[in-house]
Scaffold this active site. Structure first.
Site, short mmCIF file in Angstrom:
data_model
loop_
_atom_site.label_atom_id
_atom_site.label_comp_id
_atom_site.label_asym_id
_atom_site.label_seq_id
_atom_site.Cartn_x
_atom_site.Cartn_y
_atom_site.Cartn_z
N GLU A 1 -11.73 -4.55 8.86
CA GLU A 1 -11.12 -3.37 8.25
C GLU A 1 -11.63 -3.22 6.81
O GLU A 1 -11.52 -4.17 6.02
CB GLU A 1 -9.60 -3.54 8.25
CG GLU A 1 -8.87 -2.38 7.60
CD GLU A 1 -7.35 -2.49 7.72
OE1 GLU A 1 -6.84 -3.62 7.88
OE2 GLU A 1 -6.69 -1.44 7.64
N ASN B 1 0.80 -1.24 0.00
CA ASN B 1 0.00 0.00 0.00
C ASN B 1 0.84 1.29 0.00
O ASN B 1 0.47 2.27 -0.64
CB ASN B 1 -1.05 -0.01 1.12
CG ASN B 1 -0.46 -0.02 2.50
OD1 ASN B 1 0.69 -0.40 2.69
ND2 ASN B 1 -1.24 0.40 3.47
N HIS C 1 9.02 -8.28 -0.27
CA HIS C 1 7.95 -7.30 -0.52
C HIS C 1 6.72 -8.02 -1.06
O HIS C 1 6.79 -9.19 -1.47
CB HIS C 1 8.44 -6.26 -1.54
CG HIS C 1 7.93 -4.88 -1.25
ND1 HIS C 1 6.68 -4.64 -0.72
CD2 HIS C 1 8.48 -3.63 -1.43
CE1 HIS C 1 6.51 -3.34 -0.58
NE2 HIS C 1 7.58 -2.70 -0.99
N ALA C 2 5.58 -7.30 -1.08
CA ALA C 2 4.36 -7.87 -1.65
C ALA C 2 4.61 -8.22 -3.11
O ALA C 2 5.34 -7.51 -3.82
CB ALA C 2 3.23 -6.86 -1.53
N SER C 3 3.96 -9.28 -3.57
CA SER C 3 4.25 -9.82 -4.91
C SER C 3 3.83 -8.88 -6.05
O SER C 3 4.27 -9.06 -7.18
CB SER C 3 3.56 -11.17 -5.09
OG SER C 3 4.08 -12.06 -4.14
N GLU D 1 3.08 -4.54 12.52
CA GLU D 1 2.18 -3.41 12.30
C GLU D 1 1.09 -3.95 11.38
O GLU D 1 1.33 -4.17 10.19
CB GLU D 1 2.96 -2.24 11.69
CG GLU D 1 2.24 -0.92 11.83
CD GLU D 1 1.45 -0.57 10.61
OE1 GLU D 1 0.27 -0.97 10.56
OE2 GLU D 1 2.00 0.07 9.70
N LEU D 2 -0.10 -4.20 11.96
CA LEU D 2 -1.14 -4.91 11.21
C LEU D 2 -2.27 -3.95 10.84
O LEU D 2 -2.02 -2.77 10.64
CB LEU D 2 -1.60 -6.11 12.04
CG LEU D 2 -0.44 -7.01 12.53
CD1 LEU D 2 -0.95 -8.14 13.39
CD2 LEU D 2 0.39 -7.54 11.37
N GLY E 1 1.35 -5.59 7.54
CA GLY E 1 0.42 -6.28 6.64
C GLY E 1 -0.81 -6.74 7.38
O GLY E 1 -1.20 -6.16 8.40
N SER E 2 -1.40 -7.81 6.87
CA SER E 2 -2.68 -8.27 7.41
C SER E 2 -2.46 -9.04 8.71
O SER E 2 -1.36 -9.52 9.00
CB SER E 2 -3.37 -9.18 6.40
OG SER E 2 -2.63 -10.38 6.30
N CYS F 1 -3.54 1.64 6.57
CA CYS F 1 -3.88 1.09 7.89
C CYS F 1 -4.34 2.21 8.81
O CYS F 1 -5.19 2.00 9.66
CB CYS F 1 -2.69 0.33 8.46
SG CYS F 1 -1.18 1.28 8.44
O1 LIG Z 1 -0.59 1.69 6.09
C1 LIG Z 1 -0.11 2.32 7.05
C2 LIG Z 1 1.06 3.26 7.06
C3 LIG Z 1 0.70 4.63 6.69
C4 LIG Z 1 1.71 5.67 7.10
O2 LIG Z 1 2.65 5.41 7.83
O3 LIG Z 1 1.56 6.82 6.71
#
Ligand SMILES: O=CCCC(=O)O
Length: 461
Positions: free
Chosen positions: A365, A137, A161-163, A234-235, A212-213, A268
């Site tokens: 979420e 994200n 990293h994410a795929s 950090e979920l 992530g999740s 998140c």
């Molecule tokens: O997805 C969460 C992180 C967002 C941020 O740190 O600005």
């Protein structure tokens, strides 16, 4: 999930990558171990020089890497440039502050004497190679906020990293190499999630961080727990945004819209649940709905676009299911709620009222531009609704009443409380949550010390 760049604005697969073979993976783990032996002995000044250089290179590359991120995960290109700029700022910040954040500490002289020592210091030593499992994200920021402190502390990093963001992942490896960090200090592992356990169990890996999740966090923490390795998680989050009668309603509604739809609603720390005092509920709902409806949605490469597509077809389907479940159970759609007829994984800014605890969206979420609105009779009820969530990442409260501020800060179950503003991470402030949002902290002195061996050095007379 294949390792590939698939443009969310069109659904087109642009580039695919093979996962690393066993031999190459082994070579990279060995390189990390070798690099750590030297990197841990470099001075803060040497590391800072490279980190500043990495930040400067990133600034030079800003246009390029912003377009790569937008192509890979669909965020509006202006927001992608802002993300790159924020990363450079964090790199400079850690380059400037790491030495002071990790300076030796001296316990109180009375305690030193009491222990029978002539002197005692506490030293922050690096741990070694750290595995970072990161999401798509904020494909640069999530990595940099781990890598900048980790490298400055003398650790080395391996990124899974994410795929769906392989080009961004490879860019990061190249960036740190061009900045002068030795081979092996920061490496990208193009591997699927099925290969993470093997890497995490490798004795050369000393710790792991995951953003992530919740299921991904649980899986990594379970393996790390079995191996007795430190983790920071950090979920997810479903942050409350509470509006009380004394708030500036125009400003609160304007910020609420931004807080909900930032990053196409896939953050998140996006505010997701809007809990509004009944005296101002209708006035807030009207302003908020108007703001959500007025947003410019469309091609994320267009400079004017405020909301682009979701990152994946699956992500949009999950969001649609949450909305359908709520509507079937009696939620009122104030705006949005129907996907547009166009290619790409678009979903419109949506607001739902009359949300109840029986609905999935009350507890889960919503990872996309969907807001839920709640009416609260008073502060106690606002706090109760805010805390009625498995998550506890951040929170936002809007009030000009100091007594109310104290109550929110005392009672909200969250890692941050933002008053009269929206949550935004900053290199100098700790970032992280409680409950199912995870544990440990990123950023600030707290973040850099997470992956340190806090060593007591006791010296007799
Ligand atoms: O997805 C969460 C992180 C967002 C941020 O740190 O600005």
């Amino acid at each position: 999930m294949p390792i590939a760049t698939v443009n969310p604005a069109t659904g087109e697969t642009l580039k695919t990558y093979d996962a690393l073979g066993a031999e190459e993976l082994e070579r990279r783990l060995a390189a990390a171990e070798t690099a750590f032996r030297t990197h841990r002995t470099t001075t803060f000044a040497e590391r800072a020089l490279r980190m500043h250089k990495a930040a400067d290179l990133l600034d030079e590359d800003q246009q390029h890497i912003a377009r790569v991120m937008t192509t890979e995960m669909g965020k509006p290109v202006r927001q992608a440039r802002a993300e790159a700029a924020k990363c450079a700022k964090a790199m400079h910040w850690y380059a400037d502050h790491a030495e002071e954040l990790l300076a030796d500490e001296e316990p109180a002289s009375q305690d030193v004497k009491d222990s029978g020592a002539s002197w005692v210091i506490v030293r922050y030593r690096p741990l070694g190679p750290v595995l970072a499992v990161m999401p798509w994200n904020f494909p640069l920021w999530q990595v940099v906020r781990f890598a900048a402190p980790a490298l400055m502390a003398g650790n080395v990093g391996l990124l899974k990293h994410a795929s769906n963001v392989p080009q961004t992942a490879l860019y990061l490896e190249d960036l740190y190499r061009r900045a002068g960090f030795a081979e092996g200090c920061f490496q990208t592992l193009l591997i699927g999630s099925g290969a993470v356990e093997k890497v995490l169990r490798d004795p050369r890996i000393k710790a792991a961080t995951l953003t992530g999740s919740e299921p991904a966090g649980r899986a990594v923490a379970a393996v790390a727990g079995d191996e007795v390795k430190k983790t920071v998680l950090e979920l997810g989050g479903s942050d409350p945004f509470v509006v009380m009668p004394s708030a500036d309603l125009d400003r609160a509604a304007e910020v609420a819209v931004t807080a909900r739809v930032q990053n196409n609603g896939q953050s998140c720390i996006a505010a997701k649940r809007f809990i509004v005092h009944t005296d101002v509920f209708d006035a807030f709902a009207e302003r908020f709905t108007a703001g959500m409806t007025a947003l410019r949605t469309g091609d994320p490469m267009d400079e004017e676009t405020e909301v682009g597509p979701l990152s994946s077809e699956r992500g949009r389907a999950d969001l649609e299911e949450l909305v359908a479940d709520a509507v079937e159970s009696g939620a009122t759609v104030l705006c949005g709620g129907e996907r547009p007829a166009r290619p790409g994984w678009y979903y419109p800014p949506t607001a739902l009222a009359d949300v109840t605890p029986e609905m999935r969206i009350h507890h889960e979420e919503a990872f996309g531009p969907v807001a839920t609105l709640y009416r609260a009779a008073d502060l106690d009820e606002a706090v109760a609704i805010a805390n009625d969530s498995p998550f506890g990442l951040s929170s936002n409260v809007w009030t000009h009443n100091g007594i109310e501020v104290d109550r929110f800060v005392r009672d909200l179950e969250a890692g941050c409380v933002y008053v009269n503003g929206m949550t935004a991470s900053h290199p100098a402030f700790p970032f992280g949550g409680v409950k199912r949002s995870g544990y440990g902290r990123e950023l600030s002195g707290h973040g850099i010390r997470e992956f340190c061996n806090i060593t007591t050095v006791w010296h007799g007379a």
